[in-house]
Design a protein around this motif. Structure first.
Motif, PDB file in Angstrom:
ATOM      1  N   UNK A  29      31.521 -41.290 -14.532  1.00  0.00           N
ATOM      2  CA  UNK A  29      31.876 -42.203 -13.431  1.00  0.00           C
ATOM      3  C   UNK A  29      33.006 -41.644 -12.557  1.00  0.00           C
ATOM      4  N   UNK A  30      33.863 -40.861 -13.145  1.00  0.00           N
ATOM      5  CA  UNK A  30      34.964 -40.243 -12.399  1.00  0.00           C
ATOM      6  C   UNK A  30      34.411 -39.250 -11.380  1.00  0.00           C
ATOM      7  N   UNK A  31      33.493 -38.381 -11.846  1.00  0.00           N
ATOM      8  CA  UNK A  31      32.864 -37.428 -10.935  1.00  0.00           C
ATOM      9  C   UNK A  31      31.986 -38.129  -9.905  1.00  0.00           C
ATOM     10  N   UNK A  32      31.198 -39.107 -10.340  1.00  0.00           N
ATOM     11  CA  UNK A  32      30.252 -39.776  -9.453  1.00  0.00           C
ATOM     12  C   UNK A  32      30.948 -40.709  -8.465  1.00  0.00           C
ATOM     13  N   UNK A  33      32.165 -41.104  -8.772  1.00  0.00           N
ATOM     14  CA  UNK A  33      32.892 -42.005  -7.895  1.00  0.00           C
ATOM     15  C   UNK A  33      32.484 -43.456  -8.055  1.00  0.00           C
ATOM     16  N   UNK A  34      31.693 -43.737  -9.084  1.00  0.00           N
ATOM     17  CA  UNK A  34      31.281 -45.112  -9.372  1.00  0.00           C
ATOM     18  C   UNK A  34      30.761 -45.176 -10.806  1.00  0.00           C
ATOM     19  N   UNK A  35      30.603 -46.390 -11.287  1.00  0.00           N
ATOM     20  CA  UNK A  35      30.192 -46.594 -12.671  1.00  0.00           C
ATOM     21  C   UNK A  35      28.703 -46.308 -12.856  1.00  0.00           C
ATOM     22  N   UNK A  56      20.320 -39.471 -19.479  1.00  0.00           N
ATOM     23  CA  UNK A  56      20.182 -39.466 -18.029  1.00  0.00           C
ATOM     24  C   UNK A  56      20.630 -40.821 -17.516  1.00  0.00           C
ATOM     25  N   UNK A  57      21.081 -40.833 -16.268  1.00  0.00           N
ATOM     26  CA  UNK A  57      21.662 -42.054 -15.732  1.00  0.00           C
ATOM     27  C   UNK A  57      21.465 -42.135 -14.227  1.00  0.00           C
ATOM     28  N   UNK A  58      21.653 -43.334 -13.718  1.00  0.00           N
ATOM     29  CA  UNK A  58      21.725 -43.581 -12.289  1.00  0.00           C
ATOM     30  C   UNK A  58      23.019 -44.332 -12.022  1.00  0.00           C
ATOM     31  N   UNK A  59      23.373 -44.457 -10.737  1.00  0.00           N
ATOM     32  CA  UNK A  59      24.522 -45.269 -10.348  1.00  0.00           C
ATOM     33  C   UNK A  59      24.041 -46.291  -9.319  1.00  0.00           C
ATOM     34  N   UNK A  82      26.605 -30.616 -17.179  1.00  0.00           N
ATOM     35  CA  UNK A  82      26.552 -31.901 -16.495  1.00  0.00           C
ATOM     36  C   UNK A  82      25.902 -31.641 -15.144  1.00  0.00           C
ATOM     37  N   UNK A  83      24.997 -32.495 -14.757  1.00  0.00           N
ATOM     38  CA  UNK A  83      24.365 -32.426 -13.447  1.00  0.00           C
ATOM     39  C   UNK A  83      24.402 -33.825 -12.834  1.00  0.00           C
ATOM     40  N   UNK A  84      24.922 -33.938 -11.627  1.00  0.00           N
ATOM     41  CA  UNK A  84      24.935 -35.199 -10.889  1.00  0.00           C
ATOM     42  C   UNK A  84      24.437 -34.907  -9.483  1.00  0.00           C
ATOM     43  N   UNK A  85      23.497 -35.726  -9.008  1.00  0.00           N
ATOM     44  CA  UNK A  85      22.965 -35.522  -7.677  1.00  0.00           C
ATOM     45  C   UNK A  85      23.028 -36.825  -6.892  1.00  0.00           C
ATOM     46  N   UNK A  86      23.532 -36.725  -5.670  1.00  0.00           N
ATOM     47  CA  UNK A  86      23.556 -37.843  -4.743  1.00  0.00           C
ATOM     48  C   UNK A  86      22.928 -37.402  -3.433  1.00  0.00           C
ATOM     49  N   UNK A  87      23.128 -38.163  -2.374  1.00  0.00           N
ATOM     50  CA  UNK A  87      22.550 -37.857  -1.073  1.00  0.00           C
ATOM     51  C   UNK A  87      23.203 -36.598  -0.491  1.00  0.00           C
ATOM     52  N   UNK A  88      22.479 -35.490  -0.476  1.00  0.00           N
ATOM     53  CA  UNK A  88      22.953 -34.194   0.032  1.00  0.00           C
ATOM     54  C   UNK A  88      24.165 -33.663  -0.720  1.00  0.00           C
TER      55      UNK A  88
END
Length: 170
Positions: A29-35, A56-59, A82-88
């Motif tokens: 959540x720290x990296x993603x900026x949300x829970x 695996x997870x979503x936010x 760790x792999x996290x993907x958001x818009x661009x």
């Protein structure tokens, strides 16, 4: 990750989950900026004392990611990712060392005046272990986002433990 020798003969993974996996669960959540939003865990126990976990997870704001944990690696060959993907935007952390933030740079092959743009090109970071404490005392997120950010706090740890107890088979 941790070596399987710690769990041989007594395959109780509670300590592994609450002492090792906890760091991922409060870091994401720290990296993603949300829970976290939804979360799914797959586990494979190849033998007593050995456990592999894929989470695996979503936010809520549309990010997706995964990480892999286990007790089957030698401490001499870390294999954490760790792999996290958001818009661009994508964040990759390999072996706790290599960090890359991929963003949405313009195509530059046909532009003879193209330059690296710190506002949109990929940022990569590898710590200097000879001076790690002096090099980055704020952590990865501050470096990659260019802003100060507090580290996960006790509330983040409590939420992480609650998620693990609910999701990861012990």
């Amino acid at each position: 990750m941790t070596a399987p020798g710690y769990f041989e003969g007594q395959p109780d993974y509670t300590g592994f989950v609450l002492h090792h996996c906890l760091h991922y669960m409060d870091l994401i959540p720290w990296f993603a900026g949300e829970d976290f939003g939804d979360m799914t865990v797959r586990s494979v126990p190849p033998a007593p004392g050995k456990l592999l976990l894929h989470l695996n997870f979503t936010t809520p704001q549309g990010k997706i990611g995964n990480f892999v944990m286990g007790t089957v690696q030698s401490r001499g060959t870390p294999m954490e990712e760790i792999r996290i993907m958001g818009d661009h935007t994508r964040l990759h952390v390999d072996n706790i060392i290599d960090v890359a933030l991929y963003r949405d740079p313009p195509f530059k092959a046909d532009d003879p005046g193209a330059v690296l743009d710190p506002a949109c090109d990929t940022l990569c970071w590898r710590p200097n272990f000879t001076a790690a404490a002096n090099e980055d005392h704020k952590g990865y997120a501050a470096l990659l986002r260019g802003e100060p950010r507090d580290v996960p706090d006790i509330g983040d740890r409590v939420r992480a433990m609650e998620r693990m107890i609910a999701q990861i088979p012990l």
